[in-house]
Design an enzyme around this catalytic site. Structure first.
Site, mmCIF file in Angstrom:
data_model
loop_
_atom_site.group_PDB
_atom_site.id
_atom_site.type_symbol
_atom_site.label_atom_id
_atom_site.label_comp_id
_atom_site.label_asym_id
_atom_site.label_seq_id
_atom_site.Cartn_x
_atom_site.Cartn_y
_atom_site.Cartn_z
ATOM 1 N N HIS A 171 -93.294 7.644 14.001
ATOM 2 C CA HIS A 171 -94.427 8.339 14.627
ATOM 3 C C HIS A 171 -95.697 7.496 14.767
ATOM 4 O O HIS A 171 -96.808 7.965 14.489
ATOM 5 C CB HIS A 171 -94.750 9.606 13.825
ATOM 6 C CG HIS A 171 -93.677 10.650 13.876
ATOM 7 N ND1 HIS A 171 -92.808 10.789 14.922
ATOM 8 C CD2 HIS A 171 -93.350 11.640 12.983
ATOM 9 C CE1 HIS A 171 -91.990 11.804 14.689
ATOM 10 N NE2 HIS A 171 -92.283 12.326 13.518
ATOM 11 N N HIS B 146 -96.031 17.458 17.970
ATOM 12 C CA HIS B 146 -95.218 17.747 16.784
ATOM 13 C C HIS B 146 -95.500 19.158 16.247
ATOM 14 O O HIS B 146 -95.564 19.364 15.024
ATOM 15 C CB HIS B 146 -95.476 16.682 15.717
ATOM 16 C CG HIS B 146 -94.314 16.415 14.826
ATOM 17 N ND1 HIS B 146 -93.784 17.383 13.992
ATOM 18 C CD2 HIS B 146 -93.565 15.313 14.644
ATOM 19 C CE1 HIS B 146 -92.775 16.858 13.324
ATOM 20 N NE2 HIS B 146 -92.609 15.611 13.702
ATOM 21 N N GLU C 71 -89.334 18.637 19.762
ATOM 22 C CA GLU C 71 -90.182 17.533 20.216
ATOM 23 C C GLU C 71 -89.565 16.875 21.444
ATOM 24 O O GLU C 71 -88.577 16.158 21.346
ATOM 25 C CB GLU C 71 -90.316 16.503 19.093
ATOM 26 C CG GLU C 71 -90.796 17.078 17.773
ATOM 27 C CD GLU C 71 -90.395 16.214 16.577
ATOM 28 O OE1 GLU C 71 -90.567 14.993 16.618
ATOM 29 O OE2 GLU C 71 -89.877 16.781 15.597
HETATM 30 C C1 GLA Z 1 -89.731 14.181 12.852
HETATM 31 C C2 GLA Z 1 -88.646 13.418 12.197
HETATM 32 C C3 GLA Z 1 -88.337 14.007 10.863
HETATM 33 C C4 GLA Z 1 -89.581 14.064 10.022
HETATM 34 C C5 GLA Z 1 -90.667 14.821 10.729
HETATM 35 C C6 GLA Z 1 -91.969 14.780 9.976
HETATM 36 O O1 GLA Z 1 -89.326 15.341 13.381
HETATM 37 O O2 GLA Z 1 -87.488 13.314 12.981
HETATM 38 O O3 GLA Z 1 -87.344 13.282 10.234
HETATM 39 O O4 GLA Z 1 -90.018 12.763 9.761
HETATM 40 O O5 GLA Z 1 -90.868 14.279 12.002
HETATM 41 O O6 GLA Z 1 -91.854 15.164 8.653
#
Ligand code: GLA
Length: 385
Positions: free
Chosen positions: A127, A203, A339
């Protein structure tokens, strides 16, 4: 005479600055570095409304009516900036980037240079990295309104080299709520002065019964995806694209999320945390219908439309009982994320749709979350007659 002039100019100033339809702006606190953060309320006359803040161009609240017209906030989050700066914040509602999801071992090669990024999700980059990732920046906001919609355009500049990424990236994220529908659209755009990977998503963590409700295991999900990208044990795609048929990942028909989660929970992903390859959009359509999520209790239905080729379905496996809005507890799997994005680690997979943005080109992406009330199939058929 003087008094009239004064009064008149006062009215002019008042109306030009605060017209009734303008998004409400409020202070949301200060970052730990003392930077003020603003929050804006946008909505329509049905009561459907959102609050979006300048830190991380983040979606903080989303008030959606249920079958009885009762509004609930369906998003996990916090009541102020310090909540978002706390370790309980797992990317709640933020704009994630420059590259969302994982980049294997925090490395990629572009135009003959090897770039190294922060490893913030052992052994990978997740991210967009650390302090300079887009979710941590305070963005500039331009609210707007007309008789057709209300919204806020956020923009920021991510300088060349921030978080190890090449190129100065000018990014904007625009949230819009139309006057005539319960929907929120997120439009992204970006430009660069050097070739660089870009993959942006939001997110948001949804619980359609209202944030703070126990779990999302009873929610029903349909994903418009026949295929997914299998991963290794660190959630990096192997490069293959496989069918969901015969697996616990098959959501082509509306399925209760809890039905197969225990078996998928025994895998490295410890629940749903998978990128689905969306079926191609209909010819001439701007967006694909990616997902339909229904809460059988409240009957709230959310449809996710997008221009993106993939969607990460994450079932809130790392939620750990942290305290959120109003001190409510956010338990394991008490919310889920849908997402929309290009596939994870695309920068290291030339076989996937490309995430490389070149100078002179414009990155554009759009996702819309549309809400209504789920109706029994018989009622829908009745209507069509
Ligand atoms: C995304 C990732 C997850 C986790 C979340 C945040 O969705 O794919 O594995 O890291 O973000 O906690």
């Amino acid at each position: 005479m003087k008094l009239w002039t004064l009064l008149f100019s006062g009215v002019v100033v008042m109306t030009s600055v605060v017209s009734a339809a303008d998004p409400k702006q409020e202070a949301f606190g200060k970052t730990k570095d003392g930077v003020p953060v603003e929050i804006y309320t946008i909505g329509n006359s049905s009561g459907f409304s959102a609050r979006v803040m300048t830190r991380g161009a983040t979606l903080v609240n989303l008030h959606v009516p249920d079958k009885d017209g009762k509004l609930a906030d369906v998003l996990l989050g916090f009541d102020n900036v310090s909540g978002y700066e706390s370790e309980g914040n797992q990317y709640f509602g933020c704009t994630t980037g420059r590259v969302c999801n994982r980049i294997a071992k925090g490395r990629f090669t572009l135009d003959g240079h090897e770039y190294t990024l922060a490893i913030n999700n052992e052994p990978n980059h997740l991210h967009g990295g650390l302090d300079k990732a887009l979710d941590k920046l305070v963005w500039k906001a331009e609210p707007f309104s007309s008789d057709k919609a209300q919204g806020v355009k956020f923009s920021c500049t991510s300088p060349d080299g921030d978080e190890g990424y090449p190129g100065t990236l000018e990014v904007s994220v625009t949230y819009t709520i139309p006057a005539d529908r319960n929907a929120i659209t997120i439009a992204y755009s970006a430009k660069t002065d050097k070739a660089t990977p870009v993959n942006l998503t939001n997110h948001a963590y949804f619980n359609l019964s209202g944030e703070g409700s126990a779990t999302v295991l009873d929610h029903m999900l349909r994903l418009n995806a026949d295929q997914y990208t299998p991963t290794d044990d660190t959630l990096i795609p192997t490069g293959k694209i496989e069918t969901v048929e015969g697996t616990d990942l098959d959501f082509r028909e509306r399925t209760r999320i809890g039905d197969r989660i225990e078996s998928i929970g025994k895998t490295a992903a410890i629940g749903y945390d998978h990128n689905y390859v969306l079926n191609p959009r209909a010819e001439g359509a701007e967006m694909t219908l990616a997902a339909v999520l229904v809460d059988p209790k409240s009957k709230r239905r959310m449809r996710v439309m997008t221009t993106e080729p993939g969607i990460q379905f994450y079932s809130g496996n790392f939620l750990k009982g942290q305290a959120g809005k109003g001190g409510k507890t956010y338990a394991h799997r008490s919310a889920l994320c849908l997402e929309t994005q290009h596939y994870p680690d695309s920068v290291n997979h030339p076989e996937f749709p490309s995430t490389i943005l070149k100078p002179g080109a414009k990155f554009e992406s759009k996702t819309s979350y549309q809400f209504d009330i789920d109706q029994p199939v018989s009622a829908v058929q009745q209507k069509k007659k």
